[in-house]
Every structure is written in structure tokens, then in C-alpha cells.
Design a protein around this motif. Structure first.
Motif, mmCIF file in Angstrom:
data_model
loop_
_atom_site.group_PDB
_atom_site.id
_atom_site.type_symbol
_atom_site.label_atom_id
_atom_site.label_comp_id
_atom_site.label_asym_id
_atom_site.label_seq_id
_atom_site.Cartn_x
_atom_site.Cartn_y
_atom_site.Cartn_z
ATOM 1 N N TYR A 14 82.521 63.253 89.568
ATOM 2 C CA TYR A 14 83.324 64.325 90.836
ATOM 3 C C TYR A 14 83.781 62.774 91.987
ATOM 4 C CZ TYR A 14 79.109 64.037 93.495
ATOM 5 O OH TYR A 14 77.689 63.270 94.861
ATOM 6 N N VAL A 15 84.878 63.076 92.965
ATOM 7 C CA VAL A 15 84.867 61.352 93.851
ATOM 8 C C VAL A 15 85.019 61.978 95.137
ATOM 9 C CG1 VAL A 15 86.694 60.110 94.328
ATOM 10 C CG2 VAL A 15 86.875 60.362 91.928
ATOM 11 N N ASP A 16 84.158 61.422 95.686
ATOM 12 C CA ASP A 16 83.731 61.431 97.198
ATOM 13 C C ASP A 16 83.005 60.606 98.143
ATOM 14 O OD1 ASP A 16 83.812 63.399 99.134
ATOM 15 O OD2 ASP A 16 81.678 64.323 98.855
ATOM 16 N N LYS A 17 84.689 60.356 98.955
ATOM 17 C CA LYS A 17 84.783 58.731 99.250
ATOM 18 C C LYS A 17 83.465 58.742 100.762
ATOM 19 C CE LYS A 17 88.329 58.973 102.863
ATOM 20 N NZ LYS A 17 89.284 58.545 103.140
ATOM 21 N N LYS A 18 83.212 60.326 101.317
ATOM 22 C CA LYS A 18 82.093 60.472 101.713
ATOM 23 C C LYS A 18 80.787 60.670 102.084
ATOM 24 C CE LYS A 18 85.768 62.526 105.112
ATOM 25 N NZ LYS A 18 86.788 63.571 106.060
ATOM 26 N N ASN A 44 83.621 71.443 101.439
ATOM 27 C CA ASN A 44 82.386 70.301 101.818
ATOM 28 C C ASN A 44 82.396 70.411 102.734
ATOM 29 O OD1 ASN A 44 83.141 70.024 98.994
ATOM 30 N ND2 ASN A 44 84.625 68.123 99.538
ATOM 31 N N THR A 45 82.167 71.283 103.374
ATOM 32 C CA THR A 45 81.666 71.303 105.142
ATOM 33 C C THR A 45 80.841 72.242 104.917
ATOM 34 O OG1 THR A 45 82.899 69.745 106.022
ATOM 35 C CG2 THR A 45 81.818 70.681 107.883
ATOM 36 N N HIS A 89 78.817 67.175 106.518
ATOM 37 C CA HIS A 89 79.430 67.061 105.065
ATOM 38 C C HIS A 89 78.100 67.554 104.498
ATOM 39 C CE1 HIS A 89 82.813 65.365 102.079
ATOM 40 N NE2 HIS A 89 81.166 64.668 101.785
ATOM 41 N N CYS A 90 78.815 68.079 103.263
ATOM 42 C CA CYS A 90 78.132 68.397 101.919
ATOM 43 C C CYS A 90 78.939 67.715 100.639
ATOM 44 C CB CYS A 90 77.984 70.142 101.825
ATOM 45 S SG CYS A 90 77.238 71.035 100.800
#
Length: 117
Positions: free
Chosen positions: A12-16, A41-42, A69-70
């Protein structure tokens, strides 16, 4: 904190995400109970604490609902689970925490129980 297995082998791509993105955890680390998982995602978790009232020389119970943030690595989080979150830079208007670990709970409907951690 140990990196979750889903973050190591996932694509997956998640910059946070604190494990695969560019967000550093610095500041407070707290625990709470997940109240809402309706956002993408929260999550919203409830943080219970005791406040001392000097006049009566006693403690009173208080709580705050905090958004966090999840990461997609924690795709199994449900309401009532206990999460450990860490403070990071502001990710949005209300989100300033990131989920680092969660413990699934077996009892349903345990959201409103006071749990000072």
C-alpha cells in the motif's frame, strides 16, 4: 514500537503512515478506546484521565475524543479496541496523532467504560 507485518510485506501507499511514510512520531504517547471508525484511514478514540479538584481534595473523571490517522496496516481495527497512539506533526485540521499498535478486545460494547491508562 514494532513494525506490523502488514506494513513490511504490504504494497500500500500511505504517506502519513509512521512505518512506511515520512511521518515521525515525537511527543506524547497515549492509549484509548476506539469509538468511531467511519472515516477513511482515520479513527476517533476516547482518552480517559483523572483531574484533581483542590477544593474537594478529590479526583474527577474526564475524557477527550481525539482523532488519529490509522494506517492501512491496521485494517482490522473495530470499535471498542484499545489503541496506542503517538503524537506527530499535524496531518489535517483535527488529526495530530498516529496509531502505533492496537489490541483487539473480546467484549462488545465496551466503548464508554472509564479506563484510566
Amino acid at each position: 514500537f514494532k513494525t506490523p507485518r502488514a506494513a513490511i510485506i504490504g504494497n500500500y501507499v500511505d504517506k502519513k503512515c509512521p512505518f512506511t511514510g515520512d511521518v515521525a512520531i515525537c511527543g506524547r504517547i497515549s492509549r484509548g478506546v476506539v469509538i468511531k471508525t467511519k472515516m477513511k484511514n482515520t479513527i476517533v478514540f476516547r482518552r480517559d484521565f483523572l483531574h484533581f479538584v483542590r477544593k474537594y481534595n478529590r479526583f474527577e473523571r474526564r475524557h477527550r475524543n481525539v482523532s488519529a490517522h490509522c494506517s492501512p496496516a491496521f485494517h482490522g481495527i473495530k470499535e471498542g479496541d484499545i489503541v496506542t497512539v503517538g503524537e506527530c506533526r499535524p496531518l489535517s485540521k483535527t488529526v495530530k496523532f498516529n496509531v502505533l499498535r492496537y489490541v483487539p478486545v473480546t467484549k462488545p460494547n465496551a466503548k464508554k467504560i472509564f479506563r484510566p491508562f
